[in-house]
Design an enzyme around this catalytic site. Structure first.
Site, mmCIF file in Angstrom:
data_model
loop_
_atom_site.group_PDB
_atom_site.id
_atom_site.type_symbol
_atom_site.label_atom_id
_atom_site.label_comp_id
_atom_site.label_asym_id
_atom_site.label_seq_id
_atom_site.Cartn_x
_atom_site.Cartn_y
_atom_site.Cartn_z
ATOM 1 N N ARG A 128 51.123 45.134 41.381
ATOM 2 C CA ARG A 128 50.434 45.154 42.677
ATOM 3 C C ARG A 128 48.937 45.394 42.468
ATOM 4 O O ARG A 128 48.110 44.834 43.171
ATOM 5 C CB ARG A 128 51.049 46.253 43.551
ATOM 6 C CG ARG A 128 50.440 46.355 44.939
ATOM 7 C CD ARG A 128 51.265 47.258 45.845
ATOM 8 N NE ARG A 128 50.918 48.659 45.688
ATOM 9 C CZ ARG A 128 51.547 49.664 46.308
ATOM 10 N NH1 ARG A 128 52.583 49.432 47.089
ATOM 11 N NH2 ARG A 128 51.170 50.907 46.116
ATOM 12 N N ARG A 134 43.681 48.028 45.150
ATOM 13 C CA ARG A 134 43.852 49.485 45.220
ATOM 14 C C ARG A 134 43.623 50.092 43.854
ATOM 15 O O ARG A 134 44.370 49.847 42.916
ATOM 16 C CB ARG A 134 45.268 49.816 45.709
ATOM 17 C CG ARG A 134 45.387 49.753 47.206
ATOM 18 C CD ARG A 134 46.772 50.110 47.669
ATOM 19 N NE ARG A 134 47.209 51.425 47.201
ATOM 20 C CZ ARG A 134 48.339 51.990 47.579
ATOM 21 N NH1 ARG A 134 49.130 51.379 48.434
ATOM 22 N NH2 ARG A 134 48.670 53.176 47.105
#
Ligand code: ADP
Length: 189
Positions: A128, A134
């Site tokens: 991810r 992030r």
């Protein structure tokens, strides 16, 4: 109201399944992770305070997230129900949530706990991190720190709700639709 906690470690798929569940059941999605990231993006005082904890993989102090959740719940008196995602993450947060809902003659109806093993979590989060933007997903030591926070501080939240038989474990490995199917089997709404 129908109030659901989608529970599980970082990377267990709470965000993905939350999106599908709120659409199917018309619940309001309250993700403390998303709310905190919005505060950071808007460079608010709260966001600045939260960022240093999040960057280190540590939980943000209880008062901060409880305050955020309180104002979100109070802002939606007409809600059919809430889906809590990434909250409560400590027993103190769970007790505060139970009290907030009790003030409105409501309660948590069910806690659906996604079960995924640690190595799968780490690999999903690193993956991810390649696209999410992030920073807490790109560093393996931050990811491991988040899992340790989960095991020491968050896992006891399941024990808290198990006392009132509200916890149902659901296998969190498989296709998105398979997991969604398993989750919906337990929602009587
Ligand atoms: P993930 O579940 O993938 O770790 P989240 O988006 O839920 O991601 O949370 C990201 C970070 O935000 C956490 O590591 C933590 O620092 C902070 N955070 C989110 N929700 C809470 C909460 N309820 N209590 C304390 N900290 C929180």
């Amino acid at each position: 109201m129908f109030n659901l906690i989608l529970f599980g470690p970082p990377g267990s798929g709470k965000g993905t399944q939350s999106e599908k569940l709120i659409e199917k059941y018309g619940l309001i999605h309250l993700s403390t992770g998303n709310l905190l990231r919005e505060e950071i993006a808007n460079e608010t005082t709260l966001g600045l305070a939260a960022k240093s904890y999040m960057d280190q993989g540590q939980l943000v102090p209880d008062e901060v997230v409880i305050g955020m959740i309180r104002s979100m719940i109070n802002a939606k008196p007409e809600a059919k129900g809430f889906l809590f995602d990434g909250f409560p993450r400590t027993v103190a947060q769970a007790e505060a949530l139970d009290n907030l809902l009790a003030e409105k003659q409501n309660e948590i109806n069910i806690v659906l706990a996604l079960i995924v093993d640690e190595e799968e979590l780490v690999s999903r989060l690193l993956n991810r991190g390649k696209t999410s933007g992030r920073s807490d997903d790109t560093n393996e030591s931050v990811i491991r720190a988040r899992i340790v926070e989960y095991e020491t501080k968050t896992a006891p939240v399941a024990d808290h709700y198990a006392k009132s038989n509200k916890v149902v474990k659901v296998k969190g490995v498989g296709s998105i639709d398979e997991i969604f199917g398993s989750l919906t089997q337990h929602i009587k709404l």
